[in-house]
Scaffold this motif. Structure first.
Motif, short mmCIF file in Angstrom:
data_model
loop_
_atom_site.label_atom_id
_atom_site.label_comp_id
_atom_site.label_asym_id
_atom_site.label_seq_id
_atom_site.Cartn_x
_atom_site.Cartn_y
_atom_site.Cartn_z
N GLY A 99 41.04 29.72 39.38
CA GLY A 99 40.89 28.44 40.07
C GLY A 99 41.03 28.55 41.59
O GLY A 99 40.74 27.61 42.30
N LEU A 100 41.47 29.70 42.09
CA LEU A 100 41.44 29.91 43.53
C LEU A 100 40.05 30.45 43.83
O LEU A 100 39.72 31.57 43.48
CB LEU A 100 42.53 30.90 43.97
N ARG A 101 39.22 29.66 44.44
CA ARG A 101 37.79 29.94 44.55
C ARG A 101 37.40 31.28 45.15
O ARG A 101 36.50 31.93 44.65
CB ARG A 101 37.11 28.83 45.36
N THR A 102 38.06 31.67 46.21
CA THR A 102 37.60 32.86 46.93
C THR A 102 38.15 34.17 46.37
O THR A 102 37.90 35.24 46.91
CB THR A 102 37.99 32.77 48.42
N ILE A 103 38.93 34.09 45.31
CA ILE A 103 39.59 35.30 44.81
C ILE A 103 38.97 35.74 43.49
O ILE A 103 38.84 34.95 42.56
CB ILE A 103 41.10 35.04 44.63
N ASP A 104 38.54 37.00 43.43
CA ASP A 104 37.93 37.45 42.17
C ASP A 104 38.78 38.50 41.45
O ASP A 104 38.57 38.74 40.27
CB ASP A 104 36.51 37.98 42.40
N SER A 105 39.72 39.11 42.14
CA SER A 105 40.59 40.06 41.46
C SER A 105 41.91 40.15 42.22
O SER A 105 42.08 39.51 43.25
CB SER A 105 39.93 41.44 41.38
N TYR A 106 42.81 40.94 41.69
CA TYR A 106 44.13 41.03 42.31
C TYR A 106 44.72 42.39 41.99
O TYR A 106 44.23 43.13 41.13
CB TYR A 106 45.06 39.93 41.76
N GLN A 107 45.78 42.69 42.67
CA GLN A 107 46.53 43.91 42.45
C GLN A 107 47.99 43.49 42.32
O GLN A 107 48.40 42.50 42.92
CB GLN A 107 46.40 44.72 43.72
N LEU A 108 48.77 44.22 41.53
CA LEU A 108 50.19 43.96 41.43
C LEU A 108 50.94 45.09 42.12
O LEU A 108 50.64 46.26 41.90
CB LEU A 108 50.63 43.87 39.96
N LYS A 109 51.89 44.73 42.96
CA LYS A 109 52.64 45.74 43.69
C LYS A 109 54.14 45.46 43.55
O LYS A 109 54.59 44.37 43.87
CB LYS A 109 52.24 45.67 45.17
N PRO A 110 54.92 46.44 43.07
CA PRO A 110 56.36 46.22 42.95
C PRO A 110 57.02 46.12 44.32
O PRO A 110 56.64 46.83 45.25
CB PRO A 110 56.87 47.46 42.21
N VAL A 111 57.98 45.22 44.44
CA VAL A 111 58.71 45.03 45.68
C VAL A 111 60.20 44.95 45.35
O VAL A 111 60.59 44.21 44.46
CB VAL A 111 58.32 43.69 46.37
N MET A 112 60.98 45.74 46.06
CA MET A 112 62.44 45.70 45.90
C MET A 112 63.02 45.02 47.12
O MET A 112 62.66 45.37 48.25
CB MET A 112 63.00 47.13 45.92
#
Length: 117
Positions: free
Chosen positions: A18-31
């Motif tokens: 539903g976020l129009r301009t976004i077609d994919s994503y990455q997950l990055k761990p953060v501490m």
């Protein structure tokens, strides 16, 4: 029951759908290290998913507030939460730690990095 990785991807997909301009994503761990009883993090429009296995025993309660979420838990409650502890925070996180004596502790998150088309 989904494994953690599947669950994190499901949450991320739900969030970017539903976020129009976004077609994919990455997950990055953060501490992060919580260094005071009232600790704030600016997320710069990113979304972070809480991914901490357990809360430190020396704290009585944690309260985390962002623009779209309010989450409170004691370490005991947190241990029983299963997938309910994978909360998504947007814009900022204000972390309030209730403890007899504050000691710095670490929290793990997974940052959702959207890829815009």
């Amino acid at each position: 029951m989904m494994n953690t990785s599947e669950l994190l991807h499901t949450i991320a997909k739900d969030r970017i759908e539903g976020l129009r301009t976004i077609d994919s994503y990455q997950l990055k761990p953060v501490m992060i290290t919580v260094t005071s009883a009232n600790h704030s993090i600016d997320l710069n429009n990113d979304m972070w998913i809480l991914n901490t296995k357990s809360l430190p025993a020396h704290i009585e309660e944690i309260e985390m507030i962002s623009s779209d979420n309010v989450f409170t838990a004691t370490p005991e409650e947190y241990d029983f939460m299963d997938e309910f502890r994978f909360r998504v925070f947007t814009d900022y996180i204000d972390i309030k730690t209730i403890a007899e004596t504050f000691k710095p502790y670490r929290l793990e998150f997974v940052k959702i990095i959207p890829h815009r088309t």
